[in-house]
Design a protein around this motif. Structure first.
Motif, PDB file in Angstrom:
ATOM      1  N   LYS A  50      53.246  28.246  89.830  1.00  0.00           N
ATOM      2  CA  LYS A  50      53.013  27.976  91.250  1.00  0.00           C
ATOM      3  C   LYS A  50      52.007  26.856  91.469  1.00  0.00           C
ATOM      4  CE  LYS A  50      49.723  31.847  91.858  1.00  0.00           C
ATOM      5  NZ  LYS A  50      49.365  32.026  90.440  1.00  0.00           N
ATOM      6  N   THR A  51      50.949  26.829  90.662  1.00  0.00           N
ATOM      7  CA  THR A  51      49.962  25.764  90.827  1.00  0.00           C
ATOM      8  C   THR A  51      50.535  24.416  90.396  1.00  0.00           C
ATOM      9  OG1 THR A  51      48.125  27.298  90.572  1.00  0.00           O
ATOM     10  CG2 THR A  51      47.651  25.006  90.145  1.00  0.00           C
ATOM     11  N   THR A  52      51.362  24.438  89.339  1.00  0.00           N
ATOM     12  CA  THR A  52      52.030  23.202  88.931  1.00  0.00           C
ATOM     13  C   THR A  52      52.893  22.672  90.077  1.00  0.00           C
ATOM     14  OG1 THR A  52      52.091  24.071  86.699  1.00  0.00           O
ATOM     15  CG2 THR A  52      53.479  22.179  87.149  1.00  0.00           C
ATOM     16  N   THR A  53      53.625  23.570  90.728  1.00  0.00           N
ATOM     17  CA  THR A  53      54.447  23.168  91.861  1.00  0.00           C
ATOM     18  C   THR A  53      53.596  22.481  92.923  1.00  0.00           C
ATOM     19  OG1 THR A  53      55.794  25.128  91.453  1.00  0.00           O
ATOM     20  CG2 THR A  53      56.105  24.013  93.561  1.00  0.00           C
ATOM     21  N   LEU A  54      52.462  23.090  93.218  1.00  0.00           N
ATOM     22  CA  LEU A  54      51.569  22.536  94.233  1.00  0.00           C
ATOM     23  C   LEU A  54      51.084  21.141  93.840  1.00  0.00           C
ATOM     24  CD1 LEU A  54      50.093  24.034  96.764  1.00  0.00           C
ATOM     25  CD2 LEU A  54      48.092  23.681  95.353  1.00  0.00           C
ATOM     26  N   ARG A  55      50.719  21.001  92.574  1.00  0.00           N
ATOM     27  CA  ARG A  55      50.214  19.706  92.110  1.00  0.00           C
ATOM     28  C   ARG A  55      51.297  18.640  92.142  1.00  0.00           C
ATOM     29  NH1 ARG A  55      45.554  19.474  89.313  1.00  0.00           N
ATOM     30  NH2 ARG A  55      46.386  17.906  87.923  1.00  0.00           N
ATOM     31  N   LEU A  56      52.543  19.062  91.904  1.00  0.00           N
ATOM     32  CA  LEU A  56      53.656  18.119  91.986  1.00  0.00           C
ATOM     33  C   LEU A  56      53.820  17.626  93.418  1.00  0.00           C
ATOM     34  CD1 LEU A  56      56.310  19.840  89.701  1.00  0.00           C
ATOM     35  CD2 LEU A  56      54.958  17.824  89.193  1.00  0.00           C
ATOM     36  N   ALA A  58      51.504  17.582  95.698  1.00  0.00           N
ATOM     37  CA  ALA A  58      50.340  16.781  96.078  1.00  0.00           C
ATOM     38  C   ALA A  58      50.385  15.399  95.453  1.00  0.00           C
ATOM     39  CB  ALA A  58      49.060  17.501  95.657  1.00  0.00           C
ATOM     40  N   GLY A  59      51.159  15.246  94.375  1.00  0.00           N
ATOM     41  CA  GLY A  59      51.197  13.968  93.683  1.00  0.00           C
ATOM     42  C   GLY A  59      50.153  13.876  92.593  1.00  0.00           C
ATOM     43  N   LEU A  60      49.524  15.003  92.266  1.00  0.00           N
ATOM     44  CA  LEU A  60      48.520  15.011  91.201  1.00  0.00           C
ATOM     45  C   LEU A  60      49.175  15.153  89.838  1.00  0.00           C
ATOM     46  CD1 LEU A  60      45.924  17.306  92.983  1.00  0.00           C
ATOM     47  CD2 LEU A  60      45.798  14.833  92.658  1.00  0.00           C
ATOM     48  N   ASP A  61      50.487  15.418  89.855  1.00  0.00           N
ATOM     49  CA  ASP A  61      51.230  15.577  88.628  1.00  0.00           C
ATOM     50  C   ASP A  61      52.642  15.069  88.913  1.00  0.00           C
ATOM     51  OD1 ASP A  61      51.921  16.269  86.108  1.00  0.00           O
ATOM     52  OD2 ASP A  61      51.716  18.439  86.374  1.00  0.00           O
ATOM     53  N   GLU A  62      53.361  14.661  87.868  1.00  0.00           N
ATOM     54  CA  GLU A  62      54.704  14.134  88.087  1.00  0.00           C
ATOM     55  C   GLU A  62      55.743  15.050  87.468  1.00  0.00           C
ATOM     56  OE1 GLU A  62      54.862  10.135  86.571  1.00  0.00           O
ATOM     57  OE2 GLU A  62      53.002   9.667  87.641  1.00  0.00           O
ATOM     58  N   PRO A  63      56.861  15.277  88.175  1.00  0.00           N
ATOM     59  CA  PRO A  63      57.901  16.132  87.600  1.00  0.00           C
ATOM     60  C   PRO A  63      58.620  15.404  86.470  1.00  0.00           C
ATOM     61  CG  PRO A  63      58.645  15.227  89.678  1.00  0.00           C
ATOM     62  CD  PRO A  63      57.226  14.789  89.501  1.00  0.00           C
ATOM     63  N   THR A  64      59.094  16.184  85.484  1.00  0.00           N
ATOM     64  CA  THR A  64      59.899  15.607  84.417  1.00  0.00           C
ATOM     65  C   THR A  64      61.260  15.198  84.971  1.00  0.00           C
ATOM     66  OG1 THR A  64      58.829  17.247  83.009  1.00  0.00           O
ATOM     67  CG2 THR A  64      60.607  15.994  82.029  1.00  0.00           C
ATOM     68  N   LYS A  65      61.737  16.007  85.914  1.00  0.00           N
ATOM     69  CA  LYS A  65      63.037  15.760  86.513  1.00  0.00           C
ATOM     70  C   LYS A  65      62.981  16.252  87.953  1.00  0.00           C
ATOM     71  CE  LYS A  65      66.896  17.618  84.945  1.00  0.00           C
ATOM     72  NZ  LYS A  65      67.674  18.407  83.965  1.00  0.00           N
ATOM     73  N   GLY A  66      63.828  15.710  88.813  1.00  0.00           N
ATOM     74  CA  GLY A  66      63.934  16.238  90.159  1.00  0.00           C
ATOM     75  C   GLY A  66      63.317  15.333  91.202  1.00  0.00           C
TER      76      GLY A  66
END
Lengths: 382, 267, 305
Positions: A50-56, A58-66
């Motif tokens: 869930k936190t990874t989703t949030l960071r994605l 927010a733009g603090l992390d990038e998705p591998t796909k999608g």
């Protein structure tokens, strides 16, 4: 900067999101749509993604796909500082070297908004902290810091406000107060809130829609009452409140219901409350929907009966009494009885039968881990 | 609590004696900076302010002091900049050969100064480099670097990465995040590292001695003078530096204590 | 501070590396690391090369050519083994003395004065006060204090504690005394950092479990503060083993107190016998590295920085 900053919330759409880290996959394949203006909660145990989703988002992390779309616009490739999204961090992340007012004005200054200090002051009034504007974050209590973090995010009028367990560090009483305040502010400003939490009560209390996440996937999504009343999976049934679960082979069915054989007991669930209608099916009931009786109740088509068993534990929690009943060859069943003064006065060791109405049962799409036709009942866990 | 003490007065008395031991040479140096010297500054001949007022009259003292300050400032600037960059990289980034980098940074601190000094000197010798202020600065940057890294690293490690993320979230570009958030928050650590670096450089004699050539620093001046007797003016410079440093440190501490008290009063 | 360099100190709660952007890391690392490569590693190699050089056939003083003269080492050891032995003996004794002086001092400041942070800070300043006065000046001050016509010696002679022909200056005692004095802060500070963090409830638990104060110290306090002891002894031992100021006759030493450092500096800067100076340096470095790695391995302090 191409992105517009709108006063009203925008909707958020995640399409086929996958995020891999070296060694594990945090999010497998996530599709999610959050309508504009909703208070949306992402609920799950720690490590569920869930936190990874949030960071994605927010733009603090990038998705591998999608793809990530905000208000219909694809923002997948943009950086955090280019997105009309603001976050209230779990640790609040207030800048310790700036005053409260400067903290709140930070985002406005970066975007060169006119009169940032006046607007920051207004935002502090919204969270009732304008009198502390000149203080440093270290001089504020946890609850006050939390409100500053909220003001610092809200003042930017983001399309989407992300809340990363923002109440996690507060004590219980303060947390309840802040929940009410947060909900009131959301109604007032009408923004889209995406709230990440592991606290099921908090999620159910505040959110319009709750998505229960587990192992990088969304297990079930819907209004809190619906999720509680009709959990679709064993995980949701156990994570969101407690459940008594019984697994057995379907032995009978008619137009409106199916029945399973659970170690010699026939347990019935309405078809429209069951995800599956054949094979090995797990049905469940909430402990507060179950009752026990000291004399054997008469069999009835709209009531499920199991027993007799023995009361092996009684807990007084104030509003309700919690009974743990051991039924030979079957296992343990939990029953909550409201403490309204007329709850059955029984003692440890009493011999009782447990009943619950067919209309209160639910049938799951899956079975608890390792369940077989002969499996013991699984009592709910908090 | 009483159970853990070695008797109520043993520790305080012992500590007082230890402090007296630590402070005797300082007091001696200070007192003899006021000695009305004639030829040597060995025995006490009377009190005078002359050495303090006319400190630069003694040939070479002020020049040596000046070049020590110059060398200290330049080497500190270079060492602090490079050391801070390394500290940030080590704490914040994942990279291969991490343990190799840690070892490379640790080794200069574990190497005796004669070895550092002789090594560099033998390299300058084989390269045919003339020794002087520049070679001293090169040497000082080299041995200060690791100390800067260690000091700044602790500060970077205690910096919550969420603060920088909050900056990015609040529309600050990467360079704005660095200058408005990261740098100001690291500044106390960087300042501490710079002060340490300056102190190490200013007081270094052994490495300097190998790489100075004809150039003179304050410690080298004292060393050279030692065989003939150190002039009182050197005591003046040493005492003045001492007083200044103590003043700075104590001021910082008292201010910190007052701040902490105020904070406690607000909460 | 840097004094935790050898200990497990430093490191805050957010220490896990988060980013994996190699380019930025490289950009940050390259200037400093190449500097160390150029002016720390290469000189060490140059030292090894020099230590194997042979005298120039011309016989000119201070001129050498490349070679592989292992004999330089044999010569250095044969000629200077008393200096080598003296260096490590001095270093060992001075380190132990510094530990004995520093531990109670650090305990007093770090544990007893915990409730009075301002006093704690001021006393800590006093501990590092010797750093603020020039290393050479403070060493010279001891020489003056113990000089043959100084007050101390006059007193010792008058009271017949020392015979009229006995002096302190120039003796082994004087050198060790100075070495101990000069490096005490390096010992006290790391001890202080570990003692300051010592959880006093552990001591209470120990005494609650029937341990006497002495047993508590031996079985609880000492093991917990071991990282500070290790870091302090290393920080003290290494510079002492390589020092040459204290032992030089201009300061506290005499004719028979010269250490490795004195030989290296006079061979290098006075007699220009570069191969011998280099061979001694290489050996000193090697011994220290072996000591450090054994010490660190035994104590399990892996993260050195």
């Amino acid at each position: 900067m191409a992105t517009e900053f709108v006063a009203r919330g925008a909707d958020l759409e995640l399409v086929g999101i996958r995020r891999e880290f070296p060694g594990f996959t945090a999010i497998e394949n996530l599709d999610l749509h959050i309508p504009a203006g909703e208070f949306f909660a992402l609920l799950g145990p720690s490590g569920c993604g869930k936190t990874t989703t949030l960071r994605l988002v927010a733009g603090l992390d990038e998705p591998t796909k999608g793809k990530i779309l905000i208000g219909g616009q694809d923002v997948t490739g943009t950086k955090a500082y280019q997105r009309p999204v603001n976050t209230v961090f779990q640790s609040y992340a207030l800048f310790p070297h700036m005053s409260i007012l400067e903290n709140v004005a930070f985002g406005l200054r970066q975007r060169k908004v006119a009169d940032p200090l006046a607007k920051a002051q207004e935002a502090l009034e919204l969270v009732q902290l304008s009198h502390l504007a000149q203080r440093r974050p270290a001089q504020l209590s946890g609850g006050q810091q939390q409100r500053v973090a909220l003001a610092r995010a809200l003042v930017n009028r983001p399309s989407l406000l992300l809340l990363d367990e923002p109440l996690g560090a507060l004590d219980l009483k303060l947390r309840r107060e802040m929940q009410i305040e947060l909900k009131a502010i959301q109604m007032e400003v009408g923004l889209t809130f995406l709230h990440v939490t592991h606290d099921q009560e908090e999620a159910m209390d505040m959110a319009d829609i709750v998505a229960v996440m587990n192992k990088g996937r969304i297990e079930q999504m819907g209004a809190p009452e619906k999720l509680y009343d009709r959990p679709h999976t064993a995980f949701v049934a156990k994570f969101l409140g407690q459940s008594n679960l019984f697994t057995g082979q379907v032995v009978e069915q008619n137009a409106s219901s199916i029945s399973i054989d659970f170690k010699g007991h026939k347990l019935t669930v309405p078809k429209d409350r069951a995800e599956r209608h054949s094979g090995l099916v797990t049905i469940g009931v909430r402990p507060e929907k179950a009752m026990f009786h000291e004399v054997q109740p008469a069999a009835s088509s709209d009531v499920n009966i199991i027993g007799p068993g023995e009361i092996i534990d009684i807990r007084f929690t104030g509003v309700s009494n919690q009974y743990l009943i051991e039924i030979p060859n079957i296992g343990q069943v939990t029953v909550f009885a409201q403490n309204v003064g007329k709850s059955p006065v029984v003692e440890l060791g009493a011999k009782v039968w447990v009943t619950f109405k067919v209309e209160h049962t639910f049938g799951l799409a899956d079975n608890p881990d390792g369940a077989t036709a002969d499996n013991d009942a699984v009592d709910g866990e908090d | 609590m009483r159970k853990f003490s070695l008797g109520k007065w043993t520790l305080p008395v012992y500590s007082t004696l230890a402090f007296i031991y630590l402070l005797i040479p300082i007091a001696y140096t200070f007192v003899f900076s006021f000695n009305d010297t004639f030829k040597s500054n060995i025995s006490w001949r009377g009190f005078t302010f002359d050495n303090w007022v006319n400190v630069c009259d003694q040939q070479g003292v002020c020049e040596a002091f000046g070049s020590s300050v110059l060398i200290g400032v330049i080497s500190t600037l270079i060492a602090t900049a490079m050391g801070t960059a390394i500290a940030i990289a080590i704490v914040r980034y994942r990279f291969k050969a991490r343990s190799m980098v840690n070892l490379l940074l640790f080794l200069p601190m574990a190497t005796p100064e004669v070895v550092l000094g002789a090594g560099l000197a033998s390299q300058f010798l084989s390269m045919g480099v003339d020794k002087g202020i520049v070679t001293i600065i090169i040497a000082h940057v080299m041995f200060c670097l690791s100390f800067v890294v260690v000091t700044v690293k602790a500060r970077v490690a205690s910096l919550d990465p969420a603060l920088e993320e909050a900056g990015r979230d609040l529309y600050a570009s990467p360079s704005q995040v660095f200058w408005k958030i990261t740098f100001p928050l690291l500044l106390p650590g960087i300042m501490a590292a710079a002060l340490l670096s300056f102190a190490l450089s200013f007081d270094d004699f052994i490495i300097t001695n190998f790489n100075a050539g004809p150039a003179t620093t304050f410690p080298k001046y004292v060393y050279t003078a030692a065989s003939k007797g150190i002039p009182a003016e050197a005591n003046v410079v040493g005492s003045a530096v001492f007083l200044f440093a103590i003043l700075v440190v104590v001021t910082v501490q008292v201010r910190g204590a007052i701040k902490a008290k105020r904070l406690a009063a607000i909460k | 501070m840097a004094f935790a360099a050898f200990g497990s100190g430093g490191g805050g709660k957010h220490s896990s590396p988060t980013k994996s952007n190699g380019k930025v890391a490289l950009f940050l690392l390259i200037p400093g690391l190449s500097y160390l490569g150029l002016f720390f590693l290469t000189p060490l190699i140059s030292l090894v090369v020099t230590s194997l050089e042979a005298p120039d056939p011309s016989g000119a003083i201070g001129v050498y050519q490349y070679g592989f003269e292992i004999n330089n080492y044999v010569y250095a050891i044969q000629t200077f083994w008393p200096h080598i032995a003296r260096s490590f003996t001095y270093a060992l004794i001075a380190t132990v003395c510094a530990l004995l002086i520093s531990y109670p001092l650090a305990y007093f400041i770090g544990v007893r004065l915990r409730t009075r942070p301002l006093l704690q800070g001021l006393l800590l300043t006093l501990v590092i006060a010797p750093f603020f006065i020039s290393f050479l000046l403070r060493t010279f001050a001891w020489r003056q204090i113990f000089s043959s016509d100084g007050v101390v010696m006059q007193f010792l002679h008058a009271t017949h504690i020392l015979a009229p022909d006995q002096y302190i200056a120039g003796t082994d005692f004087m050198v060790i005394f100075g070495l101990t004095y000069n490096f005490i802060p390096f010992m006290t500070l790391p001890l202080y950092t570990t003692l300051e963090r010592l959880d006093l409830r552990l001591l209470e638990a120990s005494s609650d479990l029937y341990a006497s104060p002495a047993t508590t110290f031996r079985k609880v306090t000492l093991p917990i503060t071991m990282p500070g002891i290790i870091s302090g002894t290393l920080l003290t031992f290494i510079p002492i083993a390589g020092d040459f100021v204290n032992a030089s006759p201009e300061f506290l030493g005499g004719a028979k107190t010269a250490m490795i450092g004195n030989v290296v500096q006079s061979s290098f800067l006075e007699t220009m016998d570069y191969p011998t100076a280099s061979a001694l340096s290489v050996m000193l470095m090697a011994v220290i590295l072996v000591l450090v790695s054994v010490y660190v391995k035994k104590s399990g302090t892996e993260d050195l920085l």
